[in-house]
Design a protein around this motif. Structure first.
Motif: not given
Lengths: 410, 410
Positions: B248-274
């Motif tokens: 994530v820290m290597r990716v963060l500087p390359d994220v263009p303005k207006g583009t959303q960023l998240t991680t697979f784990s955060i998607l899993s936390a939302r989908f499988k957990g809370d």
């Protein structure tokens, strides 16, 4: 003790006529190394198999066979159990009793082995006795490397190294083998139709994505209807487009100039089977006649939908294309017939559930009788008119295409 | 007869004190429908479970429990077997004998149930007798819907519909739930490190690709070091970037303005957990002290490499971040302790091998004692300083972040 899976061991089969001295040669190889790591699981009471580490050549399974006398008679197209064991070898060590001379059966056996493309070396055995004239003739006729050997006074070490050095190398091939380089963009077209498994991707798609990443390439995955949009949103054309076979005609018009095109099935044919052999197999299609029997072989046992690709679609498409009244037989899972000479054509699935070796064994069986074999994707691309576009990345397949009879080329 | 997997049946647990009349209520529900489709596998001799089709509400498993008397005493933090069965319910039907009035234990039990967030409805039973004063008080106190009922002269049909209407809906959530629309470009960053399984992709990656295709989106998959090149070769910024947490820290500087960023784990936390619960769990990190015990729970039983994420990396990173001498315990596979109050924090894997329901059951156990639970990815993003960037697409998680104590926010 380290356990080594059977599939990781190279299978060495000792073959020959009944009194050729197969067992003594095999025992010489087995006894050469004290490090027999484990009796092969389930075969401790079976004296004809020995799992061992072959010097520096890695784990092997030595297998003795019953004599092949009278088995390989020319014209006998049924593959016997003993012959089938031969076809599963990674290397056949064929033994002729040099003191007795060769039999016609030796020559027939070796012809069969060569036809099946199974790697084979020869031992001219009983070198402590005077050799009969021309006893090595079958080896020479079929271009098989051989050494002479004696279990009485022979060089056991030399025997081991002759065998070890002739073991086929590990296959280093991959699905995409050499097609992509760092930074290349590859677009994978994955139409999600009713046959697609719910919620996931099929194996060749996952493997192709992973291999591309391993090679530092960039993978774009989209449905066929998004392809044009994807290409328009890139600053440069992709290096390669890989499509599901069934979408190939929808994809073809959108392929930019300079971009290579192929299908997942054609990659599988190349990786698991032999793409040139399968392209060559297309030659039989214009020759099909009413009443011809075709085998459709599917290695996985998925649930069949109403419009199943193997059971329903391919028979329909082929009947439409040929306008012939064809008969279809079906094999599933690990079933594959010993006898394939009754089929005019075998149409095989993409083999994602088979190992490379298992698919090669099937190709050996068909090679024995010269029965043409194609896979679903090669056939579908052909029937849809997408040949030779989808094989253009593969020179060996283009060669096979160019050698097809005129009637087969549209 | 159609076979329905246990996991597809909604589990209805009838609970209450010993003489509340649980069995008679359950039998009224079971007997209401003649269509008991099958005795639950393995429980034909077990009178406390009945698999059936509940009117128009679908397949259910009715489960009677032993009385919960004296089980839920306040302050007794150990989860008993009976309580654990409660936590596995899709719906608890809690029964109070209205003629006898409620006990303090009823109130304690319902408090526990509410703490665990398990759906619950109430039955004030034995309505054919005069009700004791305030017998419904625990239902009212804990905001639990209830009806009165009598197995002597009650409305069985009304009972069935009260239960059926309160069954929780099928979860329709998905990993990406609503984040992508037709034609959107999503970039998935998949660093291939030593921990990556050979030759394939991990489940959340495959699911995310497939879900994107199902939604007619366009997926680009690349390693982190190719991300900048990928973005420069697109005519427009992507809608969303999903990265492996560790990149994530290597990716963060390359994220263009207006583009959303998240991680697979955060998607899993939302989908499988809370996800909100897990973000809230971060509050404990600045409070950790020398000697505190932390549980690391990993649901899969993969082979552990030398630099295993759960065993090695996370303990090291957390110790470095907190500068405390922490104790770590580990649970694997289906093992998850009944008692979690001794842990200051639970760090859970992404749960790709757990069902949504199994993960929710674990969250209920931790909710009972208020034990904070985070998953690997939420913690890693936090420790790396990538919060709240990676949760910005999720308003409920941002709310939880904004409510963290000042000491926890960097």
């Amino acid at each position: 003790m380290q356990t080594i899976a059977q599939s990781e061991r190279k299978v060495i089969v000792f073959a020959g006529l009944r009194n050729a001295g197969k067992s003594s040669v095999m025992n010489a190889v087995a006894g050469q190394e004290a490090s027999i790591v484990s009796p092969f699981a389930g075969t401790t009471t079976d004296p004809v198999r020995k799992a061992m580490e072959l010097a520096s050549y890695g784990p092997v399974l030595l297998t003795d066979t019953a004599g092949l006398d009278d088995e390989g008679a020319v014209g006998n197209l049924r593959v016997s159990t003993a012959q089938r064991m031969l076809l599963q070898a990674d290397l056949i060590v064929y033994i002729i009793d040099g003191s007795a001379g060769y039999q016609e059966t030796d020559s027939a056996n070796l012809k069969l082995i060569k036809q099946s493309n199974t790697p084979c070396i020869g031992i001219l055995n009983k070198a402590d006795l005077p050799f009969a004239p021309k006893s090595a003739a079958p080896f020479i006729e079929h271009q098989i490397s051989y050494i002479s050997y004696s279990s009485i006074n022979g060089d056991k070490n030399g025997l081991v190294h002759f065998i070890g050095a002739n073991l086929p190398a590990e296959s280093s091939e991959t699905l995409l083998g050499g097609m992509l380089h760092r930074g290349d963009i590859v677009i994978m077209v994955v139409p999600i139709d009713l046959g697609a498994p719910k919620g996931r991707l099929i194996k060749p798609q996952v493997y192709a994505i992973r291999e591309s990443l391993d090679g530092d390439a960039i993978v774009i995955v989209c449905k066929d209807k998004e392809l044009r949009s994807v290409i328009s949103r890139l600053n440069e054309p992709p290096k390669l487009i890989i499509t599901d076979s069934q979408a190939v005609m929808r994809v073809l018009p959108d392929v930019p100039k300079g971009t290579q095109l192929t299908t997942f099935s054609i990659l599988s044919a190349r990786f698991k089977g032999d793409l040139a052999v399968m392209v060559d197999g297309l030659k039989v299609i214009p020759e099909l006649e009413d009443g011809d029997t075709i085998l459709i072989a599917e290695a996985c046992t998925h649930h069949e939908g109403a419009d199943d690709i193997g059971r329903v679609k391919i028979p329909r498409w082929l009947a439409n294309f040929t306008k012939k009244d064809l008969k279809f037989e079906f094999s599933r899972g690990n079933d594959f017939p010993d006898t394939v000479s009754q089929y005019k054509l075998i149409i095989h699935c993409g083999a994602c559930m088979l190992t490379q070796k298992a698919m090669h064994n099937r190709l050996r069986i068909t090679a024995l009788t010269g029965t043409p074999l194609v896979n679903y994707g090669v056939l579908i691309s052909y029937l849809q008119g997408a040949m030779p576009s989808v094989i253009e990345p593969f020179p060996e397949a283009i060669l096979a295409w160019n050698e097809l009879p005129e009637a087969a080329v549209y």
